[in-house]
Design an enzyme around this catalytic site. Structure first.
Site, short mmCIF file in Angstrom:
data_model
loop_
_atom_site.label_atom_id
_atom_site.label_comp_id
_atom_site.label_asym_id
_atom_site.label_seq_id
_atom_site.Cartn_x
_atom_site.Cartn_y
_atom_site.Cartn_z
N GLU A 214 19.34 -56.70 21.54
CA GLU A 214 20.14 -55.47 21.53
C GLU A 214 19.59 -54.49 22.58
O GLU A 214 20.18 -54.31 23.63
CB GLU A 214 20.14 -54.84 20.14
CG GLU A 214 20.97 -55.59 19.11
CD GLU A 214 22.47 -55.37 19.26
OE1 GLU A 214 22.87 -54.47 20.02
OE2 GLU A 214 23.23 -56.10 18.61
N ASP A 220 12.01 -47.27 17.84
CA ASP A 220 12.44 -46.52 16.65
C ASP A 220 12.87 -47.39 15.48
O ASP A 220 13.19 -46.87 14.41
CB ASP A 220 13.51 -45.47 17.00
CG ASP A 220 14.80 -46.05 17.54
OD1 ASP A 220 14.90 -47.28 17.69
OD2 ASP A 220 15.72 -45.25 17.83
N CYS A 357 19.41 -44.07 15.97
CA CYS A 357 20.09 -44.44 17.22
C CYS A 357 21.31 -43.57 17.51
O CYS A 357 21.67 -43.37 18.67
CB CYS A 357 20.54 -45.89 17.16
SG CYS A 357 19.26 -47.09 16.79
#
Length: 371
Positions: A214, A220, A357
């Site tokens: 991805e 994070d 995100c």
């Protein structure tokens, strides 16, 4: 009027990136709509984005950006106290395409406007084109009247790093050294760029993230600063879990690490889901040739660490998994002074990310904080 700052850097000008746990003025988000990334024409994802925005707005004002064709739909799905602003985009990941806000000791704010290329450009990016996304940081700064440093030759996303606000940056080698970002720069040169534009002294390099396909391993999903000298990190003892190796390695590294001020880090372990989250409903996603095709049964990047710290709250992903209550309990123990709120976010995970995100914090000016 906001301007682009040339010939100097944040470090030279005395600006730094505050930690996420510093006081915030507002949170930015972008309304999802891509039918070739989101299931069922993005309608389920829109419902979850709305729930995340409402949860955040209890603690911090939220501004949602929406395209012209989705503006009215977005406005109807959100309560009146959440501001909606029309703005074009290619997708809906404000952490990565929004500005990285900076502050100085006088309470003035600026921002870094990194180059965005959809997590790898033509090498291994997730969609084409990304031109509208790369303009978002500048547009937000124009709206807010905040001057910015435009790094048109340096690719970086907000989810690729965390800071403690006291000189330390946390990131992964998997992401920042990937061939689709800054292949002409060495690790040392990338480290120097981070320190110069975030105004930090030390970079802690975790080896891997958990989402190589991805974002090439954004930090994070793995670890974050929760207060000075303390980090949270994903963890599992289950050797069959798909993220076992990365979680074990990250915890070991952080337990041995010191920050920019020489403090040995205190590491808080946060569980992973009991069962892996796998893609479902991919047959309802359009195939356009402009975005990476999603397939049923693919492993989704479900991490409880992809939470947002926002003023008096922490907004945490939930997956209808056996470990959901445990994750909330562990995060409440990390943040006893805050209200920890869970939001079911499988739909966001199906699109490739999570709460952290899709959000970007704007710090509260010190002059307001001290009033």
């Amino acid at each position: 009027m906001a301007k682009i700052i040339k010939n100097t850097t944040p470090r030279q000008d005395g600006f730094y990136m505050p930690a996420e746990y510093a006081p915030q003025e507002k949170i930015w988000m972008i309304w999802p709509e891509r039918p070739d990334n989101w299931r069922q024409g993005a309608k389920p994802a829109q419902a979850v984005y709305a729930e995340v925005a409402k949860a955040i707005s209890v603690f911090t004002p939220v501004t949602m950006l929406a395209s012209a064709r989705q503006y009215q739909n977005c406005r109807c799905h959100l309560p009146e106290h959440i501001r909606v602003v029309e703005m074009s985009s290619n997708d809906a990941w404000c952490r990565d395409m929004g500005p990285t806000f900076l502050m100085n000791n006088q309470g003035e704010r600026r921002a870094c406007d990194w180059k965005f290329n959809a997590w790898g450009g033509l090498t291994d990016g997730l969609y084409f084109s990304w031109d509208a996304d790369d303009l978002i940081a500048g547009k937000i700064c124009e709206l807010e009247g905040i001057d910015r440093y435009r790094l048109g030759n340096f690719v970086l996303e907000g989810g690729a790093f965390h800071v403690d606000g006291e000189g330390t940056v946390l990131t992964t080698k998997m992401c920042l050294l990937s061939s689709g970002r800054n292949p002409g720069l060495s690790k040392k040169q990338i480290e120097e760029k981070l320190c110069e534009y975030l105004n930090c002294e030390k970079v802690l390099w975790l080896k891997d993230g958990i989402d190589p396909d991805e974002t090439n391993g954004h930090v994070d999903d793995v670890a974050c600063f929760v207060r000075p000298g303390e980090v949270a990190c994903i963890y599992t003892d289950d050797s069959s879990h798909p993220f076992y190796r990365e979680a074990q390695e990250a915890c070991r590294f952080l337990e041995e690490a010191t920050d920019a001020r020489g403090r040995k880090l205190k590491v808080h372990k946060v569980c992973l889901t009991k069962k892996p989250v796998l893609m479902e409903g991919a047959e309802t996603i359009d195939v356009t040739g402009e975005a990476v095709e999603r397939k049923n049964g693919e492993l989704c990047i479900a991490s409880y660490l992809n939470f947002l710290i926002t003023n008096d709250g922490v907004i945490v992903p939930q997956y209808d998994d056996e470990n959901d209550p445990l994750a909330l309990h562990q995060i409440r123990e990390i943040f006893p002074e805050k209200k920890v709120v869970g939001v079911r976010t499988r739909e966001i995970v199906y699109g490739g990310g999570n709460i952290h995100c899709i959000t970007q914090q704007q710090p509260l000016p010190l002059k307001q904080e001290n009033k």
